[in-house]
Design a protein around this motif. Structure first.
Motif, PDB file in Angstrom:
ATOM      1  N   ILE A  27      -2.509  -2.836  10.336  1.00 15.11           N
ATOM      2  CA  ILE A  27      -1.889  -1.571  10.749  1.00 15.11           C
ATOM      3  C   ILE A  27      -0.704  -1.285   9.833  1.00 15.11           C
ATOM      4  N   ASN A  28      -0.538  -0.031   9.441  1.00 11.61           N
ATOM      5  CA  ASN A  28       0.555   0.387   8.575  1.00 11.61           C
ATOM      6  C   ASN A  28       1.678   0.940   9.453  1.00 11.61           C
ATOM      7  N   ASN A  29       2.820   0.233   9.462  1.00 11.28           N
ATOM      8  CA  ASN A  29       3.931   0.641  10.326  1.00 11.28           C
ATOM      9  C   ASN A  29       5.122   1.188   9.549  1.00 11.28           C
ATOM     10  N   TRP A  30       4.903   1.586   8.264  1.00 11.74           N
ATOM     11  CA  TRP A  30       6.075   1.999   7.491  1.00 11.74           C
ATOM     12  C   TRP A  30       5.945   3.341   6.777  1.00 11.74           C
ATOM     13  N   ASP A  31       4.731   3.915   6.651  1.00 10.71           N
ATOM     14  CA  ASP A  31       4.635   5.158   5.879  1.00 10.71           C
ATOM     15  C   ASP A  31       4.900   6.381   6.766  1.00 10.71           C
ATOM     16  N   SER A  32       4.703   7.576   6.206  1.00 11.88           N
ATOM     17  CA  SER A  32       5.021   8.810   6.926  1.00 11.88           C
ATOM     18  C   SER A  32       4.137   9.006   8.157  1.00 11.88           C
ATOM     19  N   ASN A  33       2.881   8.531   8.080  1.00 10.88           N
ATOM     20  CA  ASN A  33       2.021   8.635   9.255  1.00 10.88           C
ATOM     21  C   ASN A  33       2.564   7.781  10.400  1.00 10.88           C
ATOM     22  N   ALA A  62      -2.869  -6.855  -2.561  1.00 11.51           N
ATOM     23  CA  ALA A  62      -4.012  -7.162  -1.699  1.00 11.51           C
ATOM     24  C   ALA A  62      -3.608  -7.461  -0.270  1.00 11.51           C
ATOM     25  N   ASN A  63      -2.319  -7.811  -0.053  1.00  9.37           N
ATOM     26  CA  ASN A  63      -1.871  -8.220   1.279  1.00  9.37           C
ATOM     27  C   ASN A  63      -0.695  -7.404   1.797  1.00  9.37           C
ATOM     28  N   ARG A  64      -0.485  -6.234   1.189  1.00 10.09           N
ATOM     29  CA  ARG A  64       0.678  -5.438   1.577  1.00 10.09           C
ATOM     30  C   ARG A  64       0.642  -5.038   3.047  1.00 10.09           C
ATOM     31  N   ALA A  65      -0.564  -4.784   3.560  1.00  7.59           N
ATOM     32  CA  ALA A  65      -0.676  -4.399   4.970  1.00  7.59           C
ATOM     33  C   ALA A  65      -0.213  -5.510   5.892  1.00  7.59           C
ATOM     34  N   VAL A  66      -0.282  -6.754   5.419  1.00  8.16           N
ATOM     35  CA  VAL A  66       0.131  -7.899   6.236  1.00  8.16           C
ATOM     36  C   VAL A  66       1.589  -8.265   5.974  1.00  8.16           C
ATOM     37  N   ILE A  67       1.995  -8.235   4.685  1.00  9.68           N
ATOM     38  CA  ILE A  67       3.345  -8.676   4.316  1.00  9.68           C
ATOM     39  C   ILE A  67       4.412  -7.654   4.696  1.00  9.68           C
ATOM     40  N   GLY A  68       4.134  -6.385   4.458  1.00  7.32           N
ATOM     41  CA  GLY A  68       5.122  -5.351   4.707  1.00  7.32           C
ATOM     42  C   GLY A  68       5.705  -4.833   3.405  1.00  7.32           C
ATOM     43  N   ALA A  69       6.809  -4.091   3.516  1.00 15.51           N
ATOM     44  CA  ALA A  69       7.364  -3.398   2.355  1.00 15.51           C
ATOM     45  C   ALA A  69       8.115  -4.311   1.392  1.00 15.51           C
ATOM     46  N   ASN A  70       8.557  -5.482   1.844  1.00 10.29           N
ATOM     47  CA  ASN A  70       9.375  -6.359   0.998  1.00 10.29           C
ATOM     48  C   ASN A  70       8.575  -7.598   0.596  1.00 10.29           C
ATOM     49  N   PRO A  71       8.127  -7.677  -0.664  1.00 12.85           N
ATOM     50  CA  PRO A  71       7.305  -8.814  -1.082  1.00 12.85           C
ATOM     51  C   PRO A  71       8.072 -10.129  -1.140  1.00 12.85           C
ATOM     52  N   ALA A  72       9.414 -10.056  -1.086  1.00 13.28           N
ATOM     53  CA  ALA A  72      10.229 -11.268  -1.168  1.00 13.28           C
ATOM     54  C   ALA A  72      10.342 -11.977   0.176  1.00 13.28           C
ATOM     55  N   MET A  82       0.861  -1.197   0.000  1.00 13.39           N
ATOM     56  CA  MET A  82       0.000   0.000   0.000  1.00 13.39           C
ATOM     57  C   MET A  82       0.883   1.228   0.000  1.00 13.39           C
ATOM     58  N   PRO A  83       0.697   2.192  -0.876  1.00 10.51           N
ATOM     59  CA  PRO A  83       1.543   3.386  -0.965  1.00 10.51           C
ATOM     60  C   PRO A  83       1.426   4.229   0.274  1.00 10.51           C
ATOM     61  N   GLY A  84       2.525   4.940   0.567  1.00  6.75           N
ATOM     62  CA  GLY A  84       2.516   5.832   1.711  1.00  6.75           C
ATOM     63  C   GLY A  84       1.510   6.939   1.541  1.00  6.75           C
ATOM     64  N   ARG A  85       0.919   7.412   2.643  1.00  3.52           N
ATOM     65  CA  ARG A  85      -0.156   8.391   2.551  1.00  3.52           C
ATOM     66  C   ARG A  85       0.221   9.794   3.005  1.00  3.52           C
ATOM     67  N   GLY A  86       1.472   9.970   3.493  1.00  2.00           N
ATOM     68  CA  GLY A  86       1.814  11.303   3.964  1.00  2.00           C
ATOM     69  C   GLY A  86       0.867  11.749   5.043  1.00  2.00           C
ATOM     70  N   THR A  87       0.364  12.955   4.890  1.00  3.31           N
ATOM     71  CA  THR A  87      -0.560  13.489   5.906  1.00  3.31           C
ATOM     72  C   THR A  87      -1.974  13.595   5.389  1.00  3.31           C
ATOM     73  N   HIS A  88      -2.281  12.828   4.328  1.00  2.00           N
ATOM     74  CA  HIS A  88      -3.595  12.969   3.693  1.00  2.00           C
ATOM     75  C   HIS A  88      -4.729  12.536   4.590  1.00  2.00           C
ATOM     76  N   ARG A  89      -4.473  11.764   5.640  1.00  4.44           N
ATOM     77  CA  ARG A  89      -5.561  11.311   6.500  1.00  4.44           C
ATOM     78  C   ARG A  89      -5.803  12.222   7.688  1.00  4.44           C
ATOM     79  N   ARG A  90      -5.040  13.328   7.792  1.00  4.32           N
ATOM     80  CA  ARG A  90      -5.263  14.225   8.922  1.00  4.32           C
ATOM     81  C   ARG A  90      -6.610  14.907   8.775  1.00  4.32           C
ATOM     82  N   PRO A  91      -7.352  15.068   9.854  1.00  2.00           N
ATOM     83  CA  PRO A  91      -8.697  15.652   9.760  1.00  2.00           C
ATOM     84  C   PRO A  91      -8.674  17.121   9.437  1.00  2.00           C
ATOM     85  N   LYS A  92      -9.751  17.595   8.827  1.00  2.00           N
ATOM     86  CA  LYS A  92      -9.893  19.018   8.571  1.00  2.00           C
ATOM     87  C   LYS A  92     -10.156  19.746   9.872  1.00  2.00           C
ATOM     88  N   PRO A  93      -9.838  21.056   9.958  1.00  2.00           N
ATOM     89  CA  PRO A  93     -10.041  21.788  11.205  1.00  2.00           C
ATOM     90  C   PRO A  93     -11.495  21.970  11.582  1.00  2.00           C
TER      91      PRO A  93
END
Length: 243
Positions: A179-185, A93-103, A1-12
């Motif tokens: 849970i995503n443990n590798w992107d900017s968030n 489909a399973n990147r959230a489970v596998i992690g950043a390295n598909p190998a 799953m691509p990194g999301r940066g801060t796109h999920r931060r709520p609006k004020p």
């Protein structure tokens, strides 16, 4: 799953959606007509029993899973499961489970390798229905989505089954504990969580009252994410990538 940066931060802006709760389905009662044959008052009417014919074929979407064993690779697993669409789709489909390295596949991981639709027929039968009969949902992805849709309908939050399902499969493969443990968030200490991968600040800002205050709760996660998507994109149906 691509990194999301801060796109999920709520609006004020503060959340203004009204209080909602999971709905119940009411049934209209048929009242027999009573005619008066004299000047005397008519006798009290009797409420007729309401019967419900349940003769329908329902479709349930079931996830197909595979448990990784030592020596497995995504290519081998994709060959064993043709409906997975190849190792690249299997990884997405399973990147959230596998992690950043598909190998690298850890034995014991449970991967989603496809879905199947099951038809189930219910025989026709007459049953008494009470006006306050509560709607129930199955404890799986199909039931979680349908429960969320009923809550969303009462709150005026747009979205469809297909739109939610498509985004859930991309974001978490249907795993409510993802849970995503590798992107900017994650680097900022606010990892994306649950079926639709929502960070805690967004979940709190767009949480819909009447659902659990737990981002891992499937119904609460879907409903809050759809509430956020409605505010930012008009509907979860308009989301086709990282949001």
């Amino acid at each position: 799953m691509p990194g999301r940066g801060t796109h999920r931060r709520p609006k004020p802006n503060a959340l203004t959606r009204g209080l909602i709760a999971a709905g119940t389905s009411g049934v209209a009662l048929a009242l027999p007509l009573v005619s008066a044959t004299s000047a005397h008052a008519a006798q009290p009417t009797q409420v007729a029993q309401v019967t419900k014919a349940a003769a329908a074929t329902t479709l349930d979407v079931q996830l197909l899973t595979y448990k990784v064993v030592a020596g497995d690779t995504l290519s081998k697993i994709a060959q064993k499961n043709p409906t997975s669409g190849g190792w690249k789709k299997l990884y997405e489909a399973n990147r959230a489970v596998i992690g950043a390295n598909p190998a690298v596949l850890s034995p014991g991981l449970t991967l989603t390798v496809g879905t199947k639709t099951i038809k189930s027929s219910t025989a026709s039968k007459a049953s008494t229905v009470t006006p306050a009969s509560a709607k129930t949902y199955t404890n799986n992805l199909d039931g979680w989505i349908k429960h969320s849709l009923d809550i969303m309908a009462k709150a005026g939050i747009p979205g469809t089954y297909n739109g939610i399902y498509r985004n859930v499969m991309r974001e978490s493969s249907g795993n409510p504990r993802a849970i995503n443990n590798w992107d900017s968030n994650a680097a900022a200490g606010i990892p994306s969580k649950g079926l639709l991968q929502v960070i805690d600040p967004t979940f709190k800002a767009y949480h819909v009252p009447g659902t659990a205050m737990d981002p891992y709760d499937p119904v609460a996660n879907i409903t809050a994410a759809c509430n956020y998507a409605a505010a930012k994109y008009g509907s979860i149906d308009n989301v086709n990538g990282a949001y």
